[in-house]
Design a protein around this motif. Structure first.
Motif, PDB file in Angstrom:
ATOM      1  N   LEU A 181       0.831  -1.201   0.000  1.00 29.28           N
ATOM      2  CA  LEU A 181       0.000   0.000   0.000  1.00 29.28           C
ATOM      3  C   LEU A 181       0.866   1.251   0.000  1.00 29.28           C
ATOM      4  O   LEU A 181       0.535   2.253  -0.624  1.00 29.28           O
ATOM      5  N   ARG A 223       3.512   5.863  -5.485  1.00 28.17           N
ATOM      6  CA  ARG A 223       3.401   5.978  -6.933  1.00 28.17           C
ATOM      7  C   ARG A 223       2.375   7.039  -7.305  1.00 28.17           C
ATOM      8  O   ARG A 223       2.611   7.880  -8.173  1.00 28.17           O
ATOM      9  N   ILE A 224       1.221   7.025  -6.613  1.00 29.01           N
ATOM     10  CA  ILE A 224       0.170   8.000  -6.910  1.00 29.01           C
ATOM     11  C   ILE A 224       0.663   9.407  -6.610  1.00 29.01           C
ATOM     12  O   ILE A 224       0.444  10.339  -7.384  1.00 29.01           O
ATOM     13  N   VAL A 237       1.872   1.829  -3.496  1.00 31.31           N
ATOM     14  CA  VAL A 237       0.769   2.439  -4.255  1.00 31.31           C
ATOM     15  C   VAL A 237       0.677   3.919  -3.936  1.00 31.31           C
ATOM     16  O   VAL A 237       0.586   4.760  -4.828  1.00 31.31           O
ATOM     17  N   ARG A 238       0.723   4.220  -2.669  1.00 37.36           N
ATOM     18  CA  ARG A 238       0.658   5.606  -2.218  1.00 37.36           C
ATOM     19  C   ARG A 238       1.769   6.442  -2.850  1.00 37.36           C
ATOM     20  O   ARG A 238       1.517   7.512  -3.413  1.00 37.36           O
TER      21      ARG A 238
END
Lengths: 157, 157
Positions: free
Chosen positions: A125, A131-132, A128-129
């Motif tokens: 997670l 990358r965003i 993901v964080r």
DNA sequence: GTCGGTGCAAATGCTTTGCATTGAT
DNA sequence: ATCAATGCAAAGCATTTGCACCGAC
């Protein structure tokens, strides 16, 4: 399974006891490290997990420390600013808090039938964080992931 | 009862199912589908995103519908039970709500300096959620992912 | 000795509830 | 006709704040 590579200064901070982190924060703001504030932090460390304001007061009483509700809330507020704890909001009734400094973030899964709460940790997670944030040009600070689900032992109705 | 005519095809598509979902839910509980409840759902659909209780009342007023604060809150509560909206909690001040039924879950990134809010959608989070549920034997229902970050246009101080 | 901190109680503000009236089925 | 729903105002409740005294630096 660790996704973030802490910088050396982060590592140094993590190794320092929480109380000196708090003391340092207070000093940087020209505030005082009082016995009440130390007691509140101790009680939070003793719980080592999720807690709410009322529970914190009970923990303080249990340890023989007399801290008023107002001071307790005021200290929670300072600890939030200092980045030592974070809010973990499950419902609009009351805030829950979580000791976070120097720890991997914990995520939560709540059973919608029984209210059972399970903590887990999923480093992907964080990836993901990051990358965003990178895609949008933001600087990541933290994140929270909550799963709403039904536990296997919940009544079938 | 005067049903408001949808103005866009998008709304027309969305409104019919949602309203019957709600009606079905109410019927299953022996509750009534009143004009006030229909008005509240319409207003929520019109906002099509995040809203808070006070904003919902303003939207209702804007559309010429007179629904009391109490009924508004009571309807929100029913819509939560029906799984049509979910709470999205950002702070302990007040609850935010989000229309969720039949939509992919939207996630949120909040700027800690400016309060700027960005919505995004990351399908891989659903995969993570489902995997974690499967591992623990739970049945996934929903999830929320919030990123706390600092936006590029926030003041450097 | 100085300010900032503390405790108390009162205030705040979102949300819920009691009750008399209204309305959907 | 029946019984739930509504609107209003009052109540609840977690959290915040004003103020007079207290204590860390």
């Amino acid at each position: 399974m660790s996704a973030t590579q802490p910088t050396s200064s982060e590592m140094r901070q993590q190794m320092a006891p929480l109380c000196s982190v708090f003391r340092r924060y207070l000093k940087s703001k020209g505030l005082k490290y009082t016995t009440e504030r130390a007691d509140v932090l101790d009680a939070i460390i003793a719980r080592d997990g999720l807690f709410e304001a009322e529970e914190l007061l009970l923990e303080l009483r249990k340890r023989g420390h007399r801290v008023s509700k107002a001071t307790s809330y005021r200290t929670i507020s300072l600890l939030l600013e200092a980045g030592i704890i974070v809010q973990a909001l499950f419902d609009s009734k009351q805030a829950h808090y979580q000791l976070i400094y120097g720890k991997e973030p914990r995520d939560h899964m709540v059973c919608m039938k029984t209210g059972t709460l399970v903590e887990f940790h999923s480093p992907e997670l964080t990836a993901v964080r990051n990358r965003i944030c990178r895609e949008l040009g933001w600087t990541p600070v933290g994140h929270r992931f909550q799963i709403y689900a039904v536990s296997p032992n919940a009544p079938k109705t």
